[in-house]
Design a protein around this motif. Structure first.
Motif, PDB file in Angstrom:
ATOM      1  N   CYS A  32       2.048 -11.142  -0.762  1.00 38.80           N
ATOM      2  CA  CYS A  32       2.000 -10.006   0.182  1.00 38.80           C
ATOM      3  C   CYS A  32       2.855 -10.218   1.428  1.00 38.80           C
ATOM      4  O   CYS A  32       2.677  -9.515   2.426  1.00 38.80           O
ATOM      5  CB  CYS A  32       0.559  -9.700   0.601  1.00 38.80           C
ATOM      6  N   ARG A  33       3.812 -11.117   1.364  1.00 43.34           N
ATOM      7  CA  ARG A  33       4.633 -11.393   2.537  1.00 43.34           C
ATOM      8  C   ARG A  33       5.906 -10.550   2.600  1.00 43.34           C
ATOM      9  O   ARG A  33       6.576 -10.531   3.625  1.00 43.34           O
ATOM     10  CB  ARG A  33       5.019 -12.886   2.579  1.00 43.34           C
ATOM     11  N   GLN A  34       6.226  -9.844   1.508  1.00 47.16           N
ATOM     12  CA  GLN A  34       7.492  -9.108   1.480  1.00 47.16           C
ATOM     13  C   GLN A  34       7.334  -7.800   0.711  1.00 47.16           C
ATOM     14  O   GLN A  34       6.759  -7.779  -0.377  1.00 47.16           O
ATOM     15  CB  GLN A  34       8.579  -9.965   0.837  1.00 47.16           C
ATOM     16  N   VAL A  35       7.832  -6.720   1.297  1.00 41.94           N
ATOM     17  CA  VAL A  35       7.852  -5.429   0.615  1.00 41.94           C
ATOM     18  C   VAL A  35       9.004  -5.427  -0.387  1.00 41.94           C
ATOM     19  O   VAL A  35      10.156  -5.692  -0.032  1.00 41.94           O
ATOM     20  CB  VAL A  35       8.031  -4.269   1.615  1.00 41.94           C
ATOM     21  N   LEU A  36       8.691  -5.109  -1.636  1.00 36.51           N
ATOM     22  CA  LEU A  36       9.717  -5.043  -2.679  1.00 36.51           C
ATOM     23  C   LEU A  36      10.036  -3.600  -3.082  1.00 36.51           C
ATOM     24  O   LEU A  36      11.106  -3.331  -3.620  1.00 36.51           O
ATOM     25  CB  LEU A  36       9.261  -5.821  -3.917  1.00 36.51           C
ATOM     26  N   TYR A  37       9.079  -2.706  -2.799  1.00 32.00           N
ATOM     27  CA  TYR A  37       9.295  -1.286  -3.116  1.00 32.00           C
ATOM     28  C   TYR A  37       8.388  -0.450  -2.231  1.00 32.00           C
ATOM     29  O   TYR A  37       7.255  -0.835  -1.924  1.00 32.00           O
ATOM     30  CB  TYR A  37       8.967  -0.990  -4.587  1.00 32.00           C
TER      31      TYR A  37
ATOM     32  N   VAL B  80       1.370   7.009   0.025  1.00 32.65           N
ATOM     33  CA  VAL B  80       2.522   6.110   0.006  1.00 32.65           C
ATOM     34  C   VAL B  80       2.207   4.931  -0.902  1.00 32.65           C
ATOM     35  O   VAL B  80       1.156   4.301  -0.788  1.00 32.65           O
ATOM     36  CB  VAL B  80       2.846   5.607   1.426  1.00 32.65           C
ATOM     37  N   ILE B  81       3.133   4.629  -1.817  1.00 29.11           N
ATOM     38  CA  ILE B  81       2.995   3.494  -2.719  1.00 29.11           C
ATOM     39  C   ILE B  81       3.864   2.356  -2.207  1.00 29.11           C
ATOM     40  O   ILE B  81       5.050   2.538  -1.944  1.00 29.11           O
ATOM     41  CB  ILE B  81       3.416   3.851  -4.156  1.00 29.11           C
ATOM     42  N   ILE B  82       3.243   1.183  -2.062  1.00 25.97           N
ATOM     43  CA  ILE B  82       3.976  -0.009  -1.635  1.00 25.97           C
ATOM     44  C   ILE B  82       3.741  -1.108  -2.657  1.00 25.97           C
ATOM     45  O   ILE B  82       2.594  -1.365  -3.036  1.00 25.97           O
ATOM     46  CB  ILE B  82       3.523  -0.513  -0.246  1.00 25.97           C
ATOM     47  N   ILE B  83       4.801  -1.745  -3.111  1.00 25.83           N
ATOM     48  CA  ILE B  83       4.686  -2.926  -3.968  1.00 25.83           C
ATOM     49  C   ILE B  83       5.191  -4.117  -3.164  1.00 25.83           C
ATOM     50  O   ILE B  83       6.272  -4.082  -2.584  1.00 25.83           O
ATOM     51  CB  ILE B  83       5.505  -2.776  -5.263  1.00 25.83           C
ATOM     52  N   LEU B  84       4.352  -5.157  -3.121  1.00 24.94           N
ATOM     53  CA  LEU B  84       4.682  -6.352  -2.357  1.00 24.94           C
ATOM     54  C   LEU B  84       4.756  -7.558  -3.275  1.00 24.94           C
ATOM     55  O   LEU B  84       4.263  -7.535  -4.399  1.00 24.94           O
ATOM     56  CB  LEU B  84       3.640  -6.600  -1.263  1.00 24.94           C
ATOM     57  N   SER B  85       5.343  -8.617  -2.758  1.00 23.04           N
ATOM     58  CA  SER B  85       5.390  -9.868  -3.503  1.00 23.04           C
ATOM     59  C   SER B  85       3.967 -10.373  -3.730  1.00 23.04           C
ATOM     60  O   SER B  85       3.011  -9.911  -3.114  1.00 23.04           O
ATOM     61  CB  SER B  85       6.205 -10.901  -2.717  1.00 23.04           C
ATOM     62  N   GLY B  86       3.832 -11.346  -4.605  1.00 28.79           N
ATOM     63  CA  GLY B  86       2.506 -11.826  -4.965  1.00 28.79           C
ATOM     64  C   GLY B  86       1.711 -12.386  -3.814  1.00 28.79           C
ATOM     65  O   GLY B  86       0.476 -12.369  -3.837  1.00 28.79           O
TER      66      GLY B  86
END
Length: 222
Positions: free
Chosen positions: A32-37, A24-30
């Motif tokens: 790490c407080r919010q999932v963006l993708y 699973v690929i997860i992209i978070l804000s810088g």
């Protein structure tokens, strides 16, 4: 290029290949407080949508991750962001569940900074998370370490109440030594060893050699 444009470009680039990757690929804000993708595999496992995940912000962690582990991995992630090095990655075990009534499953996750903003700050972080096969011997060993860490956290106050001598006696007991052997090795009387044994059982609340061994293993006395 603005930070917002860079975010969109990086997410588009990753999304183009994410579903072909073995995890699973997860992209978070810088921060790490919010999932963006999140790739489709992850959204399917969590039975959710990307807008729902994004709206959760930090609730994402409390909903899907074991909160008892937060004090271990949060400082590691903070160090990753402070390093702000695109070539540095962090690898850790995480217990993840797909819903409030589900049991935790062990994952191996690797995290690094994906992009820096115009001011040089972490702009995006990326994580690759793979579930460990429950039948794999690595899973068993990793779970044992996690259980020991949980025991250590829960019993640290009791262990802290032991004197240095009591800790020495505890180590000897867990190595299978008799009271006579312990007395000879530590240059104390057998009666003193027996007193330490009683104090150990009382302070640690133990009734068996196995329970004493849990303390010895968790607190690195063996």
């Amino acid at each position: 290029m603005t930070d917002e444009e860079l975010i969109k470009r990086k997410i588009t680039e990753v999304a183009a290949v994410a579903d072909d990757l073995p995890g699973v690929i997860i992209i978070l804000s810088g921060d790490c407080r919010q999932v963006l993708y999140m790739s489709a595999m992850g959204l399917t496992k969590l039975n959710t949508t990307l807008p729902e995940l994004t709206a959760m912000r930090e609730e994402y962690y409390s909903r899907y991750f074991n909160a008892d582990e937060a004090h271990e991995y949060v400082p590691q992630v903070a160090d990753l962001l402070e390093r702000n090095d695109l070539n540095y990655s962090l690898t850790l075990f995480q217990q993840v569940r797909t819903g409030p009534q589900r049991s935790y499953e062990l994952h191996l996750s690797t995290v690094r900074i994906l992009a820096q903003g115009n001011q040089g700050q972490p702009l995006l972080t990326i994580c690759l998370s793979c579930i460990l096969d429950p039948d794999c011997h690595i899973n068993t060993k990793a779970q044992r370490l996690l259980d020991e860490n949980a025991f250590l956290r829960a019993q640290s106050a009791r262990f802290a109440s032991l004197t240095n001598r009591e800790r020495q006696v505890l180590a000897c007991i867990c190595r299978g030594q008799s009271s006579g052997d312990i007395a000879e090795n530590l240059f104390i009387s057998v009666q003193t060893v027996d007193t330490h044994r009683r104090n150990l059982r009382q302070k640690l609340g133990t009734t068996s050699a196995y329970e004493l061994g849990q303390y010895a293993r968790a607190f690195d006395l063996l």
